[in-house]
Scaffold this active site. Structure first.
Site, PDB file in Angstrom:
ATOM      1  N   SER A 140       0.945  -1.276  -0.057  1.00 26.08           N
ATOM      2  CA  SER A 140      -0.013   0.151  -0.063  1.00 26.08           C
ATOM      3  C   SER A 140       0.877   1.259   0.066  1.00 26.08           C
ATOM      4  CB  SER A 140      -1.023  -0.058   1.285  1.00 26.08           C
ATOM      5  OG  SER A 140      -1.381   1.257   1.482  1.00 26.08           O
ATOM      6  N   TYR A 153      -3.591  -0.513   9.780  1.00 27.22           N
ATOM      7  CA  TYR A 153      -3.350  -0.937   8.589  1.00 27.22           C
ATOM      8  C   TYR A 153      -1.981  -0.579   8.155  1.00 27.22           C
ATOM      9  CZ  TYR A 153      -4.634  -0.748   3.627  1.00 27.22           C
ATOM     10  OH  TYR A 153      -4.760  -0.996   2.249  1.00 27.22           O
TER      11      TYR A 153
END
Ligand code: GCO
Length: 249
Positions: A140, A153
Site C-alpha cells: 500500500s 493498517y
C-alpha cells in the site's frame, strides 16, 4: 521481448471475489493463467468465478480463512500447484490508536500480514521444488505513509513490504520472484466512504498529482508484468501505483 504470457500457469489471488483482487484475477486470466479465486463469502465468490467463466476464462473457487493455518493446510490439496500467488486479502478497521481495541489491531495485522506469511509458506515449497514461482504482495501507499486512524493498517502494510524483501532474501536463489505493488487511493468498497466525503475527495484530488482517484484497472498491468517471465530478474521490489502522490509534498 520477454513474454508477458501467463499461459500454462495456475494463479491464486486471495480476496478475489471483489474489488482489487477480482480485477487482478481477471487480468491474470486474460494473460492466460488458470485462476483460483478465493474469498470467505461463498455466494460472492461463486458470482466472481461465474463472471470470469462467462468471459471464457478458466476459473475455480477455493474458500478458506487465510488467517487459519489448519484451514490453509486443509485447502492445499484443492489448491494444487500454484505458480502465481497474489496475497491481496486486506481489511481496514480505522480508529485512533489511543482507543483502538486489541481486537481491531489483531484482526487487521492477522488478515493483512500474517495471512501472507501463512499462505505463501504453504505454496512456496512447490515453487522452490519447481524452481519457478511468482509472489505478489499487495502492499500500500501506507507501507510508507500514514494518516490518523490508520495505525493498524499502516503497520500491517509496512510489515508486508518488509516481508516481501525477507521472502526475496530466502527464495530468490530458487528462481522464485517475490515483489509487491503499493496502490494509492483507489476507488473500491474499502474506500467508498472516503470518496463519498466531499472534503476527503477534494483533498485526494489536490494531493494526487494525477488529480484523481485510481481505479482497479490502474493496478492490473503491473500485476501481469510481475507475474510474467518478463519480470524474472525483478525481486524484492515494491512498485507504487498512486498517481504520483508519494513522489510529491
Ligand atoms: C485510508 C485509505 C488508504 C488506502 C490505501 C490503499 O483510510 O486512508 O483506505 O488506506 O486504502 O492507501 O492501499
Amino acid at each position: 521481448m520477454p513474454s508477458f504470457s501467463l499461459a500454462g500457469r495456475r494463479a491464486l489471488v486471495t480476496g478475489s471475489s471483489q474489488g482489487i483482487g477480482l480485477a487482478i484475477a481477471r487480468a491474470l486470466a486474460h494473460a492466460g493463467a488458470q485462476l483460483v479465486l478465493h474469498g470467505r463469502e461463498t455466494s460472492k465468490l461463486a458470482q466472481a468465478v461465474a463472471s470470469l467463466q462467462a468471459d471464457g476464462f478458466t476459473a475455480e473457487a477455493c474458500a478458506f480463512d487465510v488467517t487459519d493455518e489448519a484451514a490453509i493446510a486443509q485447502a492445499a490439496p484443492q489448491l494444487g500447484a500454484i505458480d502465481i500467488l497474489v496475497n491481496n486479502t486486506g481489511i481496514h478497521r480505522r480508529g485512533p490508536l489511543a482507543t483502538m481495541s486489541l481486537a481491531d489491531w489483531n484482526t487487521v495485522l492477522h488478515t493483512n500480514l500474517t495471512s501472507a506469511f501463512l499462505v505463501t509458506r504453504a505454496v512456496a515449497p512447490g515453487m522452490i521444488a519447481r524452481r519457478s514461482g511468482k509472489v505478489i504482495n499487495i502492499c500500500s501507499l501506507m507501507s510508507e505513509l500514514a494518516r490518523p486512524t490508520t495505525g493498524n493498517y499502516a503497520a500491517s502494510k509496512g510489515g508486508l513490504k518488509m516481508l516481501t524483501r525477507a521472502m526475496c532474501a530466502e527464495w530468490a536463489q530458487h528462481e522464485v520472484q517475490i515483489n509487491g505493488i503499493a496502490p494509492g487511493y483507489i476507488l473500491t468498497e474499502m474506500t467508498q466512504t472516503l470518496a463519498a466525503d466531499p472534503q476527503f475527495d477534494s483533498w485526494i484530488k489536490s494531493r494526487t498529482p494525477a488529480g484523481r482517484w485510481g481505479s482497479v484497472n490502474d493496478l492490473t498491468g503491473a500485476c501481469v508484468f510481475l507475474a510474467s517471465p518478463a519480470a524474472n530478474f525483478v525481486n524484492g521490489q515494491i512498485l507504487t501505483i498512486d498517481g504520483g502522490l508519494s513522489a510529491v509534498v
